[in-house]
Scaffold this active site. Structure first.
Site, PDB file in Angstrom:
ATOM      1  N   GLU A 198      11.604 -19.336 -15.742  1.00  0.00           N
ATOM      2  CA  GLU A 198      12.221 -20.668 -15.747  1.00  0.00           C
ATOM      3  C   GLU A 198      11.220 -21.801 -16.009  1.00  0.00           C
ATOM      4  OE1 GLU A 198      15.459 -21.536 -12.877  1.00  0.00           O
ATOM      5  OE2 GLU A 198      15.144 -19.497 -12.161  1.00  0.00           O
ATOM      6  N   HIS A 214       7.289   6.168  -9.717  1.00  0.00           N
ATOM      7  CA  HIS A 214       8.139   7.308 -10.082  1.00  0.00           C
ATOM      8  C   HIS A 214       8.811   7.111 -11.441  1.00  0.00           C
ATOM      9  CE1 HIS A 214       7.716   9.128  -6.066  1.00  0.00           C
ATOM     10  NE2 HIS A 214       7.560   7.862  -5.698  1.00  0.00           N
ATOM     11  N   LYS A 304      26.064 -22.838 -18.091  1.00  0.00           N
ATOM     12  CA  LYS A 304      26.924 -23.328 -17.007  1.00  0.00           C
ATOM     13  C   LYS A 304      27.996 -24.264 -17.575  1.00  0.00           C
ATOM     14  CE  LYS A 304      23.790 -22.771 -13.046  1.00  0.00           C
ATOM     15  NZ  LYS A 304      23.064 -23.343 -11.919  1.00  0.00           N
TER      16      LYS A 304
HETATM   17  O1  PA5 Z   1      16.188 -22.419 -10.288  1.00  0.00           O
HETATM   18  C1  PA5 Z   1      17.210 -22.686 -10.906  1.00  0.00           C
HETATM   19  O2  PA5 Z   1      17.387 -23.761 -11.473  1.00  0.00           O
HETATM   20  C2  PA5 Z   1      18.325 -21.651 -10.975  1.00  0.00           C
HETATM   21  O3  PA5 Z   1      17.826 -20.363 -10.754  1.00  0.00           O
HETATM   22  C3  PA5 Z   1      19.412 -22.005  -9.962  1.00  0.00           C
HETATM   23  O4  PA5 Z   1      18.921 -21.906  -8.643  1.00  0.00           O
HETATM   24  C4  PA5 Z   1      20.633 -21.116 -10.155  1.00  0.00           C
HETATM   25  O5  PA5 Z   1      21.189 -21.313 -11.428  1.00  0.00           O
HETATM   26  C5  PA5 Z   1      21.718 -21.364  -9.096  1.00  0.00           C
HETATM   27  O6  PA5 Z   1      22.011 -22.716  -9.001  1.00  0.00           O
HETATM   28  P1  PA5 Z   1      22.113 -23.378  -7.549  1.00  0.00           P
HETATM   29  O7  PA5 Z   1      20.774 -23.167  -6.921  1.00  0.00           O
HETATM   30  O8  PA5 Z   1      22.419 -24.817  -7.791  1.00  0.00           O
HETATM   31  O9  PA5 Z   1      23.215 -22.654  -6.844  1.00  0.00           O
END
Ligand code: PA5
Length: 315
Positions: A198, A214, A304
């Site tokens: 990310e 393994h 999203k």
């Molecule tokens: O780090 C991020 O931006 C994502 O991994 C979010 O945490 C994920 O999409 C879930 O969203 P939220 O944390 O708002 O539930």
């Protein structure tokens, strides 16, 4: 983003001071189930290693069927609007005592028991607020036994060492990072992978010891790709795991770069926080080195948005 991530020790202390009280009889709880996705789910993964009772982390639209009135259900969503988490929550909320950890959103409106955390961060950079209040809740309920104060002390006192290690990792890394951990470090290796994905916008893979011995081990017989192996180690890991890691280092370094990192801390939770923070920082330094912005997650947001348009047009 770097400034926010660097404040993890202060945020952890602030998060630990947050207060909440719920009308839940914790003495009746026999199992914990946490629903969440991505940056909101990882705190549950980490805490699951310290649980004295069965602890399940659900990353899906529906909880498993064994959920009952003795299950403590925790929904974690930073935004409060993640559809998988909302779906789980709506299926679970009538069946068991629940707590939501969120900045608000739909989850904040739907839940009776809410730990409201500060808004304005990227979810993964709000890990202190997602993790420490959950740890406090579960500690108070005698479900986990972790020394939260000591973890914060380690984060405060090892700041320079963690920065230095993170910079070293980002400078020395070549190719795709493969991250390996044992015990709670399995979840920290997953966090490293997610943070490289990310923040640094790059592929990365995480592996669990001893399971990877393994299967993944054999891939090295044929591997020709450019990779860096990162071993998240502890001096207290035990002889069997030490032997495995040492064996892996000698084999893997024939074909790849191997970076071994040892965590500071007198207990396993503190060491997990140490390793996690090094990874968080390393992913930002890696983003800088790659010339990408750590903060925006454009493809995640685009998906999203596509999903929400799809549900609007089909309703
Ligand atoms: O780090 C991020 O931006 C994502 O991994 C979010 O945490 C994920 O999409 C879930 O969203 P939220 O944390 O708002 O539930």
């Amino acid at each position: 983003m770097l400034d926010v991530v660097r404040k993890f020790p202060e945020q952890a202390r602030e998060a630990l001071e947050m207060d909440f009280e719920f009308d839940i009889d914790f003495s009746r709880i026999r199992r914990v189930m946490v629903a969440g996705m991505g940056g909101s789910a990882i705190s549950a993964d980490i805490l699951s290693h310290f649980s004295k009772i069965p602890f399940h982390v659900v990353r899906d639209y529906a909880p498993p069927p064994f959920l009952d009135e003795k299950t403590l259900f925790i929904a974690v969503s930073y935004s409060g609007n993640t559809e998988e988490t909302l779906s789980c929550f709506s299926l679970a909320k009538e069946k068991c005592p629940h707590v939501a950890i969120t900045t608000g959103g739909k989850l904040g409106e739907m839940a009776e028991n809410v730990i409201k955390i500060p808004s304005g961060f990227q979810p993964r950079a709000a890990i202190a607020y997602l993790l420490f209040p959950m740890a406090k809740l579960l500690s108070r309920a005698s479900i986990i036994d972790v020394d939260l104060e000591n973890a914060i002390y380690i984060l405060e006192s090892e700041r320079e060492k963690m920065e230095e290690t993170a910079r070293m990792v980002a400078n020395e890394m070549t190719g795709i990072p493969l991250i390996y951990g044992y015990g709670v470090m399995q979840s920290i290796a997953r966090r490293w992978r997610q943070q490289f994905n990310e923040n640094a916008k790059m592929h990365a893979f995480d592996f669990m010891l001893p399971e990877c011995n393994h299967n993944e081990l054999e891939a090295w017989e044929g591997s020709r790709e450019k990779m860096t192996c990162i071993f998240l180690r502890e001096r207290e890991e035990g002889e069997r795991i030490k032997t495995r890691f040492d064996f892996m280092r000698e084999e893997y370094k024939k074909r790849a770069k191997v970076i071994e990192i040892y965590a500071a801390g007198k207990d396993s939770f503190s060491r997990a926080m140490y390793h996690m923070h090094v990874g968080d920082l390393a992913s930002i330094y890696m983003a800088e080195r790659r010339g990408v912005e750590a903060e925006p997650v454009n493809l995640i947001m685009k998906l999203k948005e596509t999903l929400s348009q799809h549900s609007r047009s089909s309703s």
